[in-house]
Design a protein around this motif. Structure first.
Motif, PDB file in Angstrom:
ATOM      1  N   PRO A   1      29.210  18.840  19.921  1.00  0.00           N
ATOM      2  CA  PRO A   1      29.719  20.483  20.750  1.00  0.00           C
ATOM      3  C   PRO A   1      29.376  20.590  21.558  1.00  0.00           C
ATOM      4  N   ALA A   2      28.232  19.554  22.686  1.00  0.00           N
ATOM      5  CA  ALA A   2      28.153  19.887  24.050  1.00  0.00           C
ATOM      6  C   ALA A   2      29.730  19.847  24.899  1.00  0.00           C
ATOM      7  N   GLU A   3      30.648  19.065  24.570  1.00  0.00           N
ATOM      8  CA  GLU A   3      31.862  18.480  24.709  1.00  0.00           C
ATOM      9  C   GLU A   3      32.607  19.508  24.625  1.00  0.00           C
ATOM     10  N   ILE A   4      32.582  20.312  23.533  1.00  0.00           N
ATOM     11  CA  ILE A   4      33.092  21.603  23.035  1.00  0.00           C
ATOM     12  C   ILE A   4      33.109  23.185  23.518  1.00  0.00           C
ATOM     13  N   ALA A   5      31.177  23.223  24.366  1.00  0.00           N
ATOM     14  CA  ALA A   5      30.834  23.865  25.197  1.00  0.00           C
ATOM     15  C   ALA A   5      31.323  23.699  25.976  1.00  0.00           C
ATOM     16  N   LYS A   6      32.343  23.658  26.975  1.00  0.00           N
ATOM     17  CA  LYS A   6      32.276  22.725  28.474  1.00  0.00           C
ATOM     18  C   LYS A   6      33.387  24.033  27.803  1.00  0.00           C
ATOM     19  N   VAL A   7      34.488  23.599  27.371  1.00  0.00           N
ATOM     20  CA  VAL A   7      35.610  24.702  27.406  1.00  0.00           C
ATOM     21  C   VAL A   7      35.670  25.868  27.144  1.00  0.00           C
ATOM     22  N   ILE A   8      34.865  26.179  25.521  1.00  0.00           N
ATOM     23  CA  ILE A   8      34.644  27.451  25.169  1.00  0.00           C
ATOM     24  C   ILE A   8      33.624  28.091  26.441  1.00  0.00           C
ATOM     25  N   VAL A   9      33.091  27.655  27.456  1.00  0.00           N
ATOM     26  CA  VAL A   9      32.299  28.173  28.378  1.00  0.00           C
ATOM     27  C   VAL A   9      32.896  28.995  28.829  1.00  0.00           C
ATOM     28  N   ILE A  10      34.518  28.021  29.649  1.00  0.00           N
ATOM     29  CA  ILE A  10      35.303  28.554  30.345  1.00  0.00           C
ATOM     30  C   ILE A  10      36.306  29.123  30.145  1.00  0.00           C
ATOM     31  N   TRP A  11      36.882  29.181  29.147  1.00  0.00           N
ATOM     32  CA  TRP A  11      36.771  30.564  28.566  1.00  0.00           C
ATOM     33  C   TRP A  11      36.576  31.877  28.117  1.00  0.00           C
ATOM     34  N   TYR A  12      35.472  31.928  27.531  1.00  0.00           N
ATOM     35  CA  TYR A  12      34.752  33.324  27.821  1.00  0.00           C
ATOM     36  C   TYR A  12      33.898  33.827  29.486  1.00  0.00           C
ATOM     37  N   PHE A  13      34.062  32.867  30.680  1.00  0.00           N
ATOM     38  CA  PHE A  13      34.196  32.802  31.719  1.00  0.00           C
ATOM     39  C   PHE A  13      34.790  33.961  32.174  1.00  0.00           C
ATOM     40  N   ALA A  14      36.349  33.212  31.421  1.00  0.00           N
ATOM     41  CA  ALA A  14      37.983  33.365  32.593  1.00  0.00           C
ATOM     42  C   ALA A  14      37.900  34.750  31.772  1.00  0.00           C
ATOM     43  N   TYR A  15      38.443  35.344  30.634  1.00  0.00           N
ATOM     44  CA  TYR A  15      37.881  36.172  29.747  1.00  0.00           C
ATOM     45  C   TYR A  15      37.545  37.430  30.438  1.00  0.00           C
ATOM     46  N   ILE A  16      36.014  37.545  30.302  1.00  0.00           N
ATOM     47  CA  ILE A  16      34.692  38.371  31.095  1.00  0.00           C
ATOM     48  C   ILE A  16      35.298  38.677  32.642  1.00  0.00           C
ATOM     49  N   LEU A  17      35.363  37.554  32.803  1.00  0.00           N
ATOM     50  CA  LEU A  17      35.497  37.885  35.202  1.00  0.00           C
ATOM     51  C   LEU A  17      36.737  38.573  35.166  1.00  0.00           C
ATOM     52  N   SER A  18      37.861  37.940  33.911  1.00  0.00           N
ATOM     53  CA  SER A  18      38.785  38.712  34.481  1.00  0.00           C
ATOM     54  C   SER A  18      39.415  39.977  34.284  1.00  0.00           C
ATOM     55  N   ARG A  19      38.310  40.797  33.181  1.00  0.00           N
ATOM     56  CA  ARG A  19      38.231  42.667  33.074  1.00  0.00           C
ATOM     57  C   ARG A  19      37.714  42.447  33.877  1.00  0.00           C
ATOM     58  N   LYS A  20      36.453  42.533  34.510  1.00  0.00           N
ATOM     59  CA  LYS A  20      35.561  43.023  35.411  1.00  0.00           C
ATOM     60  C   LYS A  20      35.560  42.755  36.521  1.00  0.00           C
ATOM     61  N   GLN A  21      37.164  42.234  37.217  1.00  0.00           N
ATOM     62  CA  GLN A  21      37.231  41.191  38.401  1.00  0.00           C
ATOM     63  C   GLN A  21      36.502  42.491  39.313  1.00  0.00           C
ATOM     64  N   LYS A  22      37.151  43.694  39.406  1.00  0.00           N
ATOM     65  CA  LYS A  22      36.867  44.553  40.604  1.00  0.00           C
ATOM     66  C   LYS A  22      35.268  44.809  40.903  1.00  0.00           C
ATOM     67  N   ASN A  23      34.401  45.078  39.840  1.00  0.00           N
ATOM     68  CA  ASN A  23      33.013  44.731  39.226  1.00  0.00           C
ATOM     69  C   ASN A  23      32.261  44.185  39.932  1.00  0.00           C
ATOM     70  N   VAL A  24      32.547  42.892  39.495  1.00  0.00           N
ATOM     71  CA  VAL A  24      32.259  41.851  40.396  1.00  0.00           C
ATOM     72  C   VAL A  24      31.930  41.629  41.930  1.00  0.00           C
ATOM     73  N   VAL A  25      33.190  42.452  42.623  1.00  0.00           N
ATOM     74  CA  VAL A  25      33.619  42.718  43.888  1.00  0.00           C
ATOM     75  C   VAL A  25      32.273  43.700  44.078  1.00  0.00           C
ATOM     76  N   GLU A  26      32.813  44.435  43.609  1.00  0.00           N
ATOM     77  CA  GLU A  26      31.024  45.675  43.955  1.00  0.00           C
ATOM     78  C   GLU A  26      29.711  45.174  43.479  1.00  0.00           C
ATOM     79  N   ASN A  27      29.610  45.016  42.486  1.00  0.00           N
ATOM     80  CA  ASN A  27      28.164  44.566  41.674  1.00  0.00           C
ATOM     81  C   ASN A  27      27.910  43.417  41.121  1.00  0.00           C
TER      82      ASN A  27
END
Length: 391
Positions: free
Chosen positions: A113-139
């Motif tokens: 599962p640790a191998e699977i977790a690597k790609v899942i974390v990338i997928w999860y972060f890409a989803y979250i950060l792409s939706r909140k990109q402006k907020n990442v810059v500001e806060n």
């Protein structure tokens, strides 16, 4: 069929060449041990060939998977939840091997599962950060607080297996993706300096207190001792590193020839997994190692380039995360092989033997090819529109 015309050959061809090289090197590095253990020198060759084939099928699935579905919140959350569940199941039910619980038996197959977790974390972060990109810059802190806690929890579950190598890779991926999404460079410098200080302090703690530290088991402490002075422990925990040096030294510039390694005949433990680069160096020499590394780092550079050029923030972050995963994993493996860092049990992508790793890494490349094709498709549409407008 139209999508296959958009495949990025600068990603596909290095992947295929590295996979074929991996099959060849796994066969060469494992034949002696396979003959001794299974009376069949092709035991690991056949298994690795099946893993590579399964990986290629997974890559095709990742490539053909509808791009818009990758951005569906339900799928992202389900993938993340299933991964956390698998990590819990590993801790509860997995058999302990070499002091760690990493493999989960699901019927006839074993899953890491640790191998699977690597790609899942990338997928999860890409989803979250792409939706909140402006907020990442500001806060930054407010935006990444909850996602960082979740990913930190996943890293913790992996660390206590214990699998420090995979946890470090996940931490590196997460940090790069956060700052690639628009965080201030000053914060990046602060994180880097803080990380360096923390690592230095941790090494000093281990040097002075050893395995009396609550988070360090005896075999892990022995790896640090072997890292600091491998020749003093050449008959025990330093054996791997010392024999890795012998293999690389014996290989010289052009190697002793494929299949002619001496270190794989019982001297170098794990010759077809963690230390396969040592066998490659012995048989194909420095030139062979540099060719493989050159191809590997070309692949990483190409994935970064696809991510940088991508107009869609989600696709861009997917590529940057996957390229970072390859980069960090490759560097950790090489660092252990040549004695620049303690041995962590991390394999070299596409070259080392391994089912979960081979399949997951191939699937992640399928996602990169998917992003690349998506961008190419949009470019073709824009050009057609421009041509139609001009006419």
């Amino acid at each position: 069929m139209n999508k296959f015309k958009l495949v990025d050959l600068y990603v596909l061809i290095p992947y295929i060449v590295l996979s074929i090289t991996g099959i060849l090197m796994v066969y060469s590095a494992s034949s002696y041990i396979a003959m001794a253990d299974f009376s069949n020198p092709q035991h690991y060759l056949l298994r690795q060939s099946m893993y590579v084939l399964a990986g290629m099928i997974t890559a095709v699935i990742g490539y053909l998977f509808p791009y818009k579905w990758l951005k569906e919140k339900k799928l992202v959350m389900i993938g993340t939840g299933v991964t956390v569940l698998l990590l819990f199941l590993v801790l509860l039910f997995a058999e302990e091997i070499n002091g760690a619980k990493s493999w989960l038996s699901l019927g006839p197959i074993n899953v890491q599962p640790a191998e699977i977790a690597k790609v899942i974390v990338i997928w999860y972060f890409a989803y979250i950060l792409s939706r909140k990109q402006k907020n990442v810059v500001e806060n930054l802190w407010k935006t990444i607080g909850a996602p960082a806690v979740l990913v930190g929890f996943i890293c913790f579950l992996i660390f206590i297996q214990p699998d420090a190598g995979a946890a470090i890779i996940l931490f590196g991926i997460s940090a790069v993706m956060i700052f690639a999404s628009g965080a201030s460079p000053k914060i990046g410098v602060m994180f880097g300096a803080g990380g360096a200080l923390l690592l230095t302090g941790l090494l000093e703690l281990i040097r002075h207190y050893g395995d009396s530290l609550f988070f360090l088991q005896e075999y892990q402490y022995n790896r640090f001792l072997a890292f600091w002075d491998p020749f003093a422990l050449s008959q025990s925990t330093g054996m791997q590193l010392v024999n890795s040096y012998y293999a690389l030294s014996r290989g010289g510039l052009f190697g002793v020839g494929i299949g002619q390694s001496v270190q794989k005949t019982g001297y170098l433990p794990e010759p077809y997994t963690d230390f396969i680069i040592s066998i490659l160096g012995e048989e194909l020499g420095l030139v062979g190692v540099l060719v493989v590394l050159g191809l590997f780092f070309f692949l990483i550079s190409r994935i970064y380039l696809v991510g940088i050029r991508a107009k869609d923030p989600f696709g861009s972050l997917i590529c940057i995360g996957i390229a970072t995963m390859f980069l960090v994993q490759g560097c950790i493996n090489l660092g252990g092989v040549i004695g620049l860092m303690p041995i962590t049990g991390v394999t070299f992508p596409f070259i080392s033997f391994g089912g979960s790793s081979t399949i997951v890494l191939a699937g992640s490349l399928g996602l990169v090819l998917n992003v690349s094709a998506h961008e190419k498709g949009h470019q073709l549409i824009r050009r057609k529109r421009q041509a139609h407008t001009a006419s």
